[in-house]
Scaffold this active site. Sequence first.
Site, PDB file in Angstrom:
ATOM      1  N   TYR A   1     -23.554 -44.100  15.239  1.00 48.23           N
ATOM      2  CA  TYR A   1     -23.209 -43.803  16.983  1.00 48.23           C
ATOM      3  C   TYR A   1     -23.767 -45.039  17.774  1.00 48.23           C
ATOM      4  O   TYR A   1     -22.968 -45.668  18.451  1.00 48.23           O
ATOM      5  CB  TYR A   1     -23.635 -42.652  17.600  1.00 48.23           C
ATOM      6  CG  TYR A   1     -23.357 -42.408  18.887  1.00 48.23           C
ATOM      7  CD1 TYR A   1     -22.064 -41.934  19.273  1.00 48.23           C
ATOM      8  CD2 TYR A   1     -24.248 -42.710  19.995  1.00 48.23           C
ATOM      9  CE1 TYR A   1     -21.922 -41.915  20.599  1.00 48.23           C
ATOM     10  CE2 TYR A   1     -24.223 -42.442  21.333  1.00 48.23           C
ATOM     11  CZ  TYR A   1     -22.987 -42.184  21.611  1.00 48.23           C
ATOM     12  OH  TYR A   1     -22.731 -41.933  22.881  1.00 48.23           O
TER      13      TYR A   1
ATOM     14  N   GLY B   1     -29.536 -29.926  23.700  1.00 51.09           N
ATOM     15  CA  GLY B   1     -30.314 -31.037  24.287  1.00 51.09           C
ATOM     16  C   GLY B   1     -31.433 -30.578  25.094  1.00 51.09           C
ATOM     17  O   GLY B   1     -32.772 -30.790  24.884  1.00 51.09           O
TER      18      GLY B   1
ATOM     19  N   ASN C   1     -25.082 -46.214  26.624  1.00 47.01           N
ATOM     20  CA  ASN C   1     -24.760 -44.931  26.294  1.00 47.01           C
ATOM     21  C   ASN C   1     -25.021 -43.986  27.402  1.00 47.01           C
ATOM     22  O   ASN C   1     -25.746 -43.303  27.499  1.00 47.01           O
ATOM     23  CB  ASN C   1     -26.066 -44.613  25.215  1.00 47.01           C
ATOM     24  CG  ASN C   1     -25.843 -43.266  24.623  1.00 47.01           C
ATOM     25  OD1 ASN C   1     -25.110 -42.475  24.831  1.00 47.01           O
ATOM     26  ND2 ASN C   1     -26.810 -43.193  23.332  1.00 47.01           N
ATOM     27  N   GLU C   2     -23.702 -43.938  27.822  1.00 44.89           N
ATOM     28  CA  GLU C   2     -23.489 -43.228  29.186  1.00 44.89           C
ATOM     29  C   GLU C   2     -23.859 -41.851  29.026  1.00 44.89           C
ATOM     30  O   GLU C   2     -24.263 -41.174  29.883  1.00 44.89           O
ATOM     31  CB  GLU C   2     -22.153 -43.594  29.795  1.00 44.89           C
ATOM     32  CG  GLU C   2     -21.973 -44.738  30.454  1.00 44.89           C
ATOM     33  CD  GLU C   2     -22.786 -45.182  31.797  1.00 44.89           C
ATOM     34  OE1 GLU C   2     -22.945 -44.059  32.334  1.00 44.89           O
ATOM     35  OE2 GLU C   2     -23.371 -46.371  31.590  1.00 44.89           O
ATOM     36  N   PRO C   3     -23.331 -41.198  28.070  1.00 39.61           N
ATOM     37  CA  PRO C   3     -23.565 -39.589  27.859  1.00 39.61           C
ATOM     38  C   PRO C   3     -25.010 -39.341  27.781  1.00 39.61           C
ATOM     39  O   PRO C   3     -25.437 -38.296  28.611  1.00 39.61           O
ATOM     40  CB  PRO C   3     -22.808 -39.358  26.671  1.00 39.61           C
ATOM     41  CG  PRO C   3     -21.643 -40.463  26.590  1.00 39.61           C
ATOM     42  CD  PRO C   3     -22.330 -41.512  26.955  1.00 39.61           C
TER      43      PRO C   3
ATOM     44  N   TYR D   1     -30.055 -37.714  30.659  1.00 41.03           N
ATOM     45  CA  TYR D   1     -31.441 -37.676  31.056  1.00 41.03           C
ATOM     46  C   TYR D   1     -31.637 -37.536  32.628  1.00 41.03           C
ATOM     47  O   TYR D   1     -32.593 -37.347  33.262  1.00 41.03           O
ATOM     48  CB  TYR D   1     -31.802 -39.247  30.620  1.00 41.03           C
ATOM     49  CG  TYR D   1     -31.919 -39.309  29.277  1.00 41.03           C
ATOM     50  CD1 TYR D   1     -32.495 -38.131  28.242  1.00 41.03           C
ATOM     51  CD2 TYR D   1     -31.572 -40.333  28.289  1.00 41.03           C
ATOM     52  CE1 TYR D   1     -32.376 -38.312  26.828  1.00 41.03           C
ATOM     53  CE2 TYR D   1     -31.726 -40.299  26.838  1.00 41.03           C
ATOM     54  CZ  TYR D   1     -32.152 -39.291  26.318  1.00 41.03           C
ATOM     55  OH  TYR D   1     -32.275 -39.649  24.984  1.00 41.03           O
TER      56      TYR D   1
END
Length: 155
Positions: free
Chosen positions: A26, A102, A129-131, A136
């Site tokens: 990824y 998560g 890593n926008e998702p 966060y």
Amino acid sequence: MSIVIRKAVKEDCARMMELIYELAVYERAPEEVTVTLDHFVNAGFGPNPVWTAFVAEQTDESGVAIVQALALYYTRYSTWKGETMYLEDLLVTEKLRGMGVGKLLFDQLFEEAKARKYAGISWQVLDWNEPAINFYKKLDNVVFDNGWVNCAIKF
């Protein structure tokens, strides 16, 4: 679907390595995973463990439990703050993303950090890593620090 968050055990290591490789793919760097399973197992469960992990285990309709997510951390020392938790990797397999797994792992990390009286938790996220960044941002008290540059020496 039943999800259980628990401490990783030695027998989880092979599956954890599969998830770590999934994360590396990824993050567009599968060739960077060079640790062997034996080294990984020894580093977590040998005479001088350097990492600890929580896993999210999913039990399917037939009763088979499979590790589908992990949060691997180690203790870091800050000369300003004392002991802190460093989250090396958080990975939820693609089919369970967006289902709260998560958050369950982070809740467990928070409990662990508080129980160990750590001064905080820190980690890194790739700027593209926008998702993950959006995930966060939903956590309480997260600070995105743009003032530091990552440095490394590789052997």
